[in-house]
Design an enzyme around this catalytic site. Sequence first.
Site, mmCIF file in Angstrom:
data_model
loop_
_atom_site.group_PDB
_atom_site.id
_atom_site.type_symbol
_atom_site.label_atom_id
_atom_site.label_comp_id
_atom_site.label_asym_id
_atom_site.label_seq_id
_atom_site.Cartn_x
_atom_site.Cartn_y
_atom_site.Cartn_z
ATOM 1 N N HIS A 62 -28.432 9.125 -46.507
ATOM 2 C CA HIS A 62 -28.600 9.086 -47.973
ATOM 3 C C HIS A 62 -27.332 8.602 -48.643
ATOM 4 O O HIS A 62 -26.290 9.266 -48.578
ATOM 5 C CB HIS A 62 -28.984 10.463 -48.509
ATOM 6 C CG HIS A 62 -29.449 10.440 -49.941
ATOM 7 N ND1 HIS A 62 -30.559 9.740 -50.342
ATOM 8 C CD2 HIS A 62 -28.941 11.008 -51.063
ATOM 9 C CE1 HIS A 62 -30.738 9.906 -51.644
ATOM 10 N NE2 HIS A 62 -29.763 10.652 -52.104
ATOM 11 N N HIS A 64 -25.889 6.443 -52.347
ATOM 12 C CA HIS A 64 -25.912 5.648 -53.569
ATOM 13 C C HIS A 64 -24.543 4.966 -53.627
ATOM 14 O O HIS A 64 -23.580 5.528 -54.154
ATOM 15 C CB HIS A 64 -26.116 6.514 -54.806
ATOM 16 C CG HIS A 64 -27.280 7.449 -54.728
ATOM 17 N ND1 HIS A 64 -28.568 7.013 -54.523
ATOM 18 C CD2 HIS A 64 -27.364 8.799 -54.846
ATOM 19 C CE1 HIS A 64 -29.395 8.056 -54.519
ATOM 20 N NE2 HIS A 64 -28.686 9.149 -54.702
ATOM 21 N N TYR A 127 -31.195 2.354 -56.376
ATOM 22 C CA TYR A 127 -31.961 2.303 -57.618
ATOM 23 C C TYR A 127 -31.268 1.551 -58.744
ATOM 24 O O TYR A 127 -31.814 1.437 -59.852
ATOM 25 C CB TYR A 127 -32.348 3.710 -58.094
ATOM 26 C CG TYR A 127 -31.229 4.682 -58.347
ATOM 27 C CD1 TYR A 127 -30.521 4.667 -59.532
ATOM 28 C CD2 TYR A 127 -30.911 5.657 -57.412
ATOM 29 C CE1 TYR A 127 -29.514 5.586 -59.785
ATOM 30 C CE2 TYR A 127 -29.918 6.579 -57.644
ATOM 31 C CZ TYR A 127 -29.215 6.535 -58.836
ATOM 32 O OH TYR A 127 -28.216 7.451 -59.079
ATOM 33 N N HIS A 212 -37.880 7.753 -56.534
ATOM 34 C CA HIS A 212 -36.665 8.484 -56.891
ATOM 35 C C HIS A 212 -36.883 9.983 -56.866
ATOM 36 O O HIS A 212 -36.105 10.735 -56.263
ATOM 37 C CB HIS A 212 -36.153 8.052 -58.265
ATOM 38 C CG HIS A 212 -34.916 8.781 -58.668
ATOM 39 N ND1 HIS A 212 -34.946 10.000 -59.337
ATOM 40 C CD2 HIS A 212 -33.608 8.495 -58.468
ATOM 41 C CE1 HIS A 212 -33.704 10.414 -59.534
ATOM 42 N NE2 HIS A 212 -32.876 9.523 -59.021
ATOM 43 N N ARG A 215 -39.818 13.597 -60.924
ATOM 44 C CA ARG A 215 -39.510 13.417 -62.345
ATOM 45 C C ARG A 215 -39.699 11.959 -62.765
ATOM 46 O O ARG A 215 -40.015 11.680 -63.917
ATOM 47 C CB ARG A 215 -38.054 13.805 -62.650
ATOM 48 C CG ARG A 215 -37.648 15.182 -62.246
ATOM 49 C CD ARG A 215 -36.278 15.551 -62.813
ATOM 50 N NE ARG A 215 -35.266 14.529 -62.609
ATOM 51 C CZ ARG A 215 -34.478 14.435 -61.541
ATOM 52 N NH1 ARG A 215 -34.614 15.307 -60.547
ATOM 53 N NH2 ARG A 215 -33.564 13.480 -61.450
ATOM 54 N N HIS A 238 -36.039 12.239 -53.620
ATOM 55 C CA HIS A 238 -35.299 13.429 -54.031
ATOM 56 C C HIS A 238 -36.309 14.506 -54.423
ATOM 57 O O HIS A 238 -37.256 14.224 -55.169
ATOM 58 C CB HIS A 238 -34.462 13.158 -55.290
ATOM 59 C CG HIS A 238 -33.328 12.194 -55.130
ATOM 60 N ND1 HIS A 238 -33.193 11.071 -55.906
ATOM 61 C CD2 HIS A 238 -32.250 12.204 -54.316
ATOM 62 C CE1 HIS A 238 -32.083 10.429 -55.591
ATOM 63 N NE2 HIS A 238 -31.497 11.085 -54.606
ATOM 64 N N GLU A 241 -33.820 19.523 -55.971
ATOM 65 C CA GLU A 241 -32.362 19.575 -55.861
ATOM 66 C C GLU A 241 -31.762 20.636 -56.772
ATOM 67 O O GLU A 241 -30.803 21.298 -56.399
ATOM 68 C CB GLU A 241 -31.763 18.202 -56.207
ATOM 69 C CG GLU A 241 -30.245 18.165 -56.106
ATOM 70 C CD GLU A 241 -29.653 16.805 -56.433
ATOM 71 O OE1 GLU A 241 -28.418 16.688 -56.381
ATOM 72 O OE2 GLU A 241 -30.417 15.863 -56.731
ATOM 73 N N HIS A 275 -32.413 16.600 -50.182
ATOM 74 C CA HIS A 275 -31.914 17.869 -50.723
ATOM 75 C C HIS A 275 -32.870 19.022 -50.400
ATOM 76 O O HIS A 275 -32.538 19.888 -49.612
ATOM 77 C CB HIS A 275 -31.624 17.803 -52.225
ATOM 78 C CG HIS A 275 -30.678 16.728 -52.618
ATOM 79 N ND1 HIS A 275 -29.412 16.627 -52.075
ATOM 80 C CD2 HIS A 275 -30.803 15.695 -53.492
ATOM 81 C CE1 HIS A 275 -28.803 15.579 -52.602
ATOM 82 N NE2 HIS A 275 -29.622 14.985 -53.449
ATOM 83 N N ASP A 326 -24.502 10.729 -50.023
ATOM 84 C CA ASP A 326 -25.013 10.756 -51.388
ATOM 85 C C ASP A 326 -24.055 10.116 -52.393
ATOM 86 O O ASP A 326 -23.942 8.908 -52.482
ATOM 87 C CB ASP A 326 -25.354 12.196 -51.753
ATOM 88 C CG ASP A 326 -26.244 12.304 -52.990
ATOM 89 O OD1 ASP A 326 -26.420 11.294 -53.693
ATOM 90 O OD2 ASP A 326 -26.757 13.390 -53.272
#
Length: 457
Positions: A62, A64, A127, A212, A215, A238, A241, A275, A326
């Site tokens: 994972h 970003h 993303y 993602h 949400r 995700h 979390e 997570h 992350d």
Amino acid sequence: MSAFSAHRLFAEQALLSTGWAENVIISLDSDGWIAAVETAQAPAAGDERIAGPLVPAVPNLHSHAFQRAMAGLAEVAGSGDDSFWTWRETMYRTVGLVDPDDVEAIAAKLYVEMLKGGFGRVVEFHYLHHQEGGTPYADPAEMSLRILNASHRAGIGLTHLPVFYAHANFGGMEPNPGQRPFLHDPDRFLALLERLVPASAEAGAELGYAIHSLRAATPDEMRTILGSAPVSGPIHIHVAEQTREVEDCLAWSGRRPVEWLLDEMPVDKRWCAIHATHMTAEETKRLAKSGAVAGLCPATEANLGDGIFLATDFLAAGGRLGIGTDSHVATSVAEELRLLEYGQRLRDRRRNRLAAPGASVGRTIFEAALAGGAQAAGLGSAGIQVGTRADLVVLDGANPYIAAASGNQILDRWLFALGGETVRDVMVAGEWKIRNGRHDREEDIDRAFARVLTKLK
């Protein structure tokens, strides 16, 4: 760096898929795959002698990448209620300042750091797709192509996961301005995946995709993507979390995030639940039974104050886990695995939580992260065995702690007493990328990265 200088490697100690072995010959084919493994052998003329214990490189499940440039910039105390949600504002500011050149420079630097930390592959949960304000680039895949370029420059293996992101919260809430560079509708996202199928194949990268979070996508959008995605690689998301996410999911659906995901989506071995920090006992058992990997990022989860994953219970239920970095406040295998175990100790106020009685904690969690990381990265197998890619780490045999250790002591010393500096050499797909702790493109990569940091002051 140049391709491996010999088709045979000789290691006095190596952690094979079957366990520790001595005087090991590993034969590589011309594509960097392991063709043969022999134990109790004497080196022959021309064999490359390894300068310390040899272990598999762990996949980082994972990442970003762009967030490495903001590490340390969100450590100013606010009102006393600082959390993921306040940290996110610093992240949005970073997004507004970086362009494609910057993202490529950040990712290349990060990937070299990962190699030095003992990772051989990264799963990029990507993303950041568009310009500030949400305007697409002339090539909508521009930012993904920069990630492919950066992985090639650093020499790390890549599993690329373009991310679907459309909303600010459950129920299709309108996104906020800081999220505009992330956004797609399902049709544009599926077109992005189509564009990346040949580009990823040409770059030698695995291709999957991510949603993602619950949400950021409605159930209908998720089902559309799952039903039409042109790739068969891994699927990441995700989930659970933060406690606020759990509360919002309950208010929206009457169910908790992991409960909803398992009820409504076809979660199986292709999936990785990133997570999954806040689960009930029943959710923990169900996620373990699904075959999905729990993607844990202990340093980031600690940095954000997310909470502690119930790894003891999850493993006891037969669950599979792996580690990622992350937001990249840490970039080494040792730091993530150490924090994984230490979190369990702090919660339970006991020692040696993630190994069976009499077993090495280091060996147990290392092999769990290796297997779970390989699954989450879309790889068929892991470890030093015939038919796997030669992604290898040489620990520093000149370090007295390592020199005096054997077998599982090597892993326990590395993970709990030493750290990333113990990694001496790293091979990816049969080519040395790190030698004596250095990367051959390091100076150029560092200069480009330094220019980005100056922009972010």
